[in-house]
Design an enzyme around this catalytic site. Structure first.
Site, mmCIF file in Angstrom:
data_model
loop_
_atom_site.group_PDB
_atom_site.id
_atom_site.type_symbol
_atom_site.label_atom_id
_atom_site.label_comp_id
_atom_site.label_asym_id
_atom_site.label_seq_id
_atom_site.Cartn_x
_atom_site.Cartn_y
_atom_site.Cartn_z
ATOM 1 N N HIS A 471 4.742 67.945 -36.261
ATOM 2 C CA HIS A 471 4.638 69.204 -35.027
ATOM 3 C C HIS A 471 4.069 69.502 -34.217
ATOM 4 C CE1 HIS A 471 5.592 73.846 -35.265
ATOM 5 N NE2 HIS A 471 4.697 73.474 -34.490
ATOM 6 N N GLU A 472 2.589 69.277 -34.656
ATOM 7 C CA GLU A 472 1.910 69.669 -32.781
ATOM 8 C C GLU A 472 1.808 68.749 -32.143
ATOM 9 O OE1 GLU A 472 0.583 72.170 -32.709
ATOM 10 O OE2 GLU A 472 0.818 73.589 -34.221
ATOM 11 N N HIS A 475 5.043 68.898 -30.016
ATOM 12 C CA HIS A 475 4.488 69.806 -28.380
ATOM 13 C C HIS A 475 4.170 68.906 -27.373
ATOM 14 C CE1 HIS A 475 5.057 74.230 -30.206
ATOM 15 N NE2 HIS A 475 4.590 74.118 -31.238
ATOM 16 N N HIS A 478 6.154 66.892 -25.322
ATOM 17 C CA HIS A 478 7.266 68.096 -24.787
ATOM 18 C C HIS A 478 6.141 67.209 -23.545
ATOM 19 C CE1 HIS A 478 9.613 72.003 -23.758
ATOM 20 N NE2 HIS A 478 9.721 71.426 -23.930
#
Length: 685
Positions: A471-472, A475, A478
């Site tokens: 998940h992290e 980011h 991104h």
């Protein structure tokens, strides 16, 4: 100290302008904040006082170039303060937070500066701007208006007062919560009280106690959520009850760390701030630039999830109560029993035991052969560890990231282990933002709160922890793939209900057969995870969804209710307000409490998610829809990854969110893939 000696005075000479953590001392931050603000005030005044007609270059681009020193100290301090704080840094935050709020007001309430921005905005169609420039100009104009540029002088002063008070209170909340969470740790002098935990977990508990100089004791530190991971394993019901109560009441002890009065005041002041702008409540004020746009849209979206969630909750409660009876017990299910008996069902139904799973998930292997491998297969990027880049804590790892053609993309830091001086949860941010205008490449970091093993032991983690890592780094991708000219729209500088889309999307690759086979290997033997265990994990991932979705819905609705207060509303009794808000959800919040209680809901009181916690659900809708597109087009391939990178991950906020998503997906998002993924309706996403 003289400002010129500050390690923040000029850009770092390290690769990618990475902060000089080897030269930065706690005492450097406060004077650097002061100097950084002074420099930007002077730069902004020069822009506002410019006698020549406003142009995009001498006004908007000039604003984008301003505040370089302040950005350097702000980014670095924000990282260290959240991940490795101490009393000195706490004091810096306490002192500087209201000053930083006032500094922002001084920029966005500057009448002459706004006149230049407005003049450009009014003639935007005649300026021959490219699409990114037009977007940046529009966002600047909206930001000025939303910050109060069009208010009367009297209301501007009222706004400054409110912003200053809120900054102080939000800092106070964060500091009280950190201290209260540390103080509420479960401590016992009986090893028997920890029955059910494995040897490594008990060794960690003993080490945690020794770290606090508690000899002959065992300590379980609290994580930020209501439920604690160890509740799934602890066999002693009294221990479970005590641990749950410590978590549930951590910030409601009537002591110096009690947060209730603080949050009641924050809610009241936020409502008053919204009223200055003519909004009925703070949620309406916040959502104006989000993908959802209005509170009504948020409530309508959540309402679609409630019926299927409630039906699943009722089925799960029946299963759990039957399991309790089957085990020879005669008590009614309580929240502290849920995860323990759910784990029993999980083990029986899917032959899945977390203690059997952990040996296949060693943290470093998950990172290098899982998280990095998936990124390589999808996007072609590669990683090389750097040992010459200074870090803020010895456990932090640094990797240089290279693109598919071998060119450099940026740096990525990873700070995974829990510490008492670290805020709870997991997050990503930038130490250096990407911008071709400024000539900077991204320097990102991921932070988590995973259990640190005893010395000499491998860092074995749960599949939930694995998901957190994916998940992290979603980011992180991104941020790393940003390719914007202007900082305003670069990378993760997007709406709350869009920013979680790339991160939650990246979670899907943790269970991709090709990726899982590459990283899920026994820490002792190196043997791959048996197919039966893989199948159990996949099937179990769709288990307990009434609980897992329900606790998030409850927290999201609690957030929305706090920020639906009118300016005329009296200061709320926190516990009564919370009880009433949870009762309105239509869910079983007695057995399934919200993921965060009001008194320790860090996201909404200090981390910028006010009226935005629903974003995790909203972006889950987006990510499951996007993943359904991948499944329909061949799954994990370089071609698909490149398309997602080109159309989503590299776009920042250069486009309208709806248009960006629909261009990729082919239509507007819907909740069907989300409900299928969570097994709340038939079918597989």
């Amino acid at each position: 100290m003289a400002f010129a000696a500050s390690p923040f005075a000029t850009a770092s000479t390290l690769p990618y302008q990475a902060p000089r953590f080897d030269l930065i001392h706690d005492g450097d931050y406060q004077p650097a904040f002061e100097q950084g603000m002074a420099e930007q005030r002077a730069e902004v005044e020069t822009i506002a006082a410019d006698g020549s007609p406003p142009t995009f270059e001498n006004t908007i681009a000039a604003l984008e170039r301003s505040g370089r020193m302040l950005d350097r100290v702000n980014n670095t301090f924000g990282c260290v303060y959240a991940a490795n704080t101490n009393p000195v840094l706490d004091k810096v935050q306490e002192t500087e937070a209201p000053k930083l709020s006032a500094h922002q007001d001084a920029i966005f309430l500057n009448t002459r500066l706004f006149a230049r921005v407005k003049a450009l905005y009014d003639q935007r169609t005649t300026l021959n701007l490219n699409s990114e420039q037009l977007q940046v100009l529009t966002l600047y104009y909206q930001a000025f208006v939303h910050a109060g540029a069009q208010l009367s002088d009297v209301d501007k002063q009222r706004l400054r007062d409110l912003n200053g008070k809120l900054a102080t209170l939000e800092t106070s909340f964060q500091q009280k919560l950190l201290a209260g969470t540390k103080a509420a740790a479960f401590v016992t002098n009986s090893r028997d009280a920890l029955a059910g935990l494995d040897g490594a977990q008990i060794a960690n508990a003993e080490k945690s106690a020794l770290d606090r100089k508690l000899t002959g004791k065992w300590l379980l530190a609290l994580q930020n959520t209501t439920q604690q991971p160890d509740l799934a394993s602890l066999t002693d019901r009294d221990t479970r009850h005590r641990l749950f109560d410590l978590s549930w009441n951590r910030s409601e002890q009537g002591d110096a760390n009690d947060t209730r009065d603080t949050i009641a005041t924050i809610a009241q002041l936020r409502a008053q701030k919204a009223a200055l702008f003519g909004y009925p409540d703070y949620a309406s004020y916040v959502l104006y630039d989000q993908m959802a746009k209005t509170p009504a849209t948020v409530h309508q979206f959540i309402a679609q999830l409630v019926p299927a969630t409630l039906a699943e909750q009722k089925r799960e409660i029946g299963d759990l109560q039957a399991t309790i009876k089957k085990s020879g017990q005669n008590f009614t299910l309580a929240p502290w029993d849920w995860n323990f008996y759910a784990e029993k069902i999980r083990h029986e139904r899917f032959n899945l035991d977390e203690n059997a799973v952990r040996p296949y998930f060693e943290l470093n292997r998950v990172l290098r052969d899982g998280v990095f491998y998936a990124a390589n297969q999808l996007y072609g990027v590669t990683f090389r560890e750097r040992h010459d880049i200074p870090v803020w804590q010895p456990d932090v790892m640094v990797f240089e990231v290279f693109d598919k053609d071998g060119s450099s993309l940026g740096l990525a830091y990873f700070d995974y282990f829990k510490r008492d001086d670290k805020s709870g949860g997991a997050w990503m941010s930038n130490l250096v933002g990407q911008s071709t205008l400024l000539g900077t490449k991204p320097v990102i970091y991921n932070v988590a709160n995973l259990p640190k093993p005893a010395k000499g032991q491998p860092a074995l983690i749960t599949f939930e922890d694995v998901t957190t890592m994916f998940h992290e780094f979603g980011h992180g991708l991104h941020g790393l793939f940003a390719k914007q000219t202007y900082p305003m729209v670069s990378g993760t500088s997007v709406a709350r209900d869009f920013v979680e889309f790339p991160s939650q999307f990246n979670e899907h690759w943790a269970l991709d057969p090709k990726v899982l086979a590459h990283y899920a290997r026994n820490v002792t033997t190196g043997a791959p995870m048996p197919p039966a265990l893989i199948d159990s994990i996949k099937r179990a991932a769709r288990f307990n969804q009434g609980y897992r979705l329900g606790e998030i819905i409850a927290a999201a609705e609690l957030d929305m209710d706090w920020h639906a207060l009118a300016a005329s509303a009296a200061k709320q009794d926190v516990d009564r307000f919370e009880s009433d808000a949870l009762a309105k959800t239509g869910l079983d919040t007695g057995n399934i409490p919200p993921r965060y209680r009001s008194s320790y809901f860090l996201h909404i009181w200090a981390n910028g998610y006010a009226s935005g916690y629903y974003a995790y659900l909203w972006t889950e809708m987006l990510d499951d829809a996007a993943f359904s597109w991948f499944r329909a087009h061949g799954g994990l391939t370089r071609e698909n990854g490149q398309r997602f990178r080109d159309m989503i991950l590299s776009q920042g906020h250069t486009q309208d969110y709806e248009s960006m998503f629909e261009a990729f997906y082919g239509k507007a998002p819907d909740i069907t893939p989300m409900l299928k993924t969570r097994a709340l309706i038939p079918g597989e996403n």
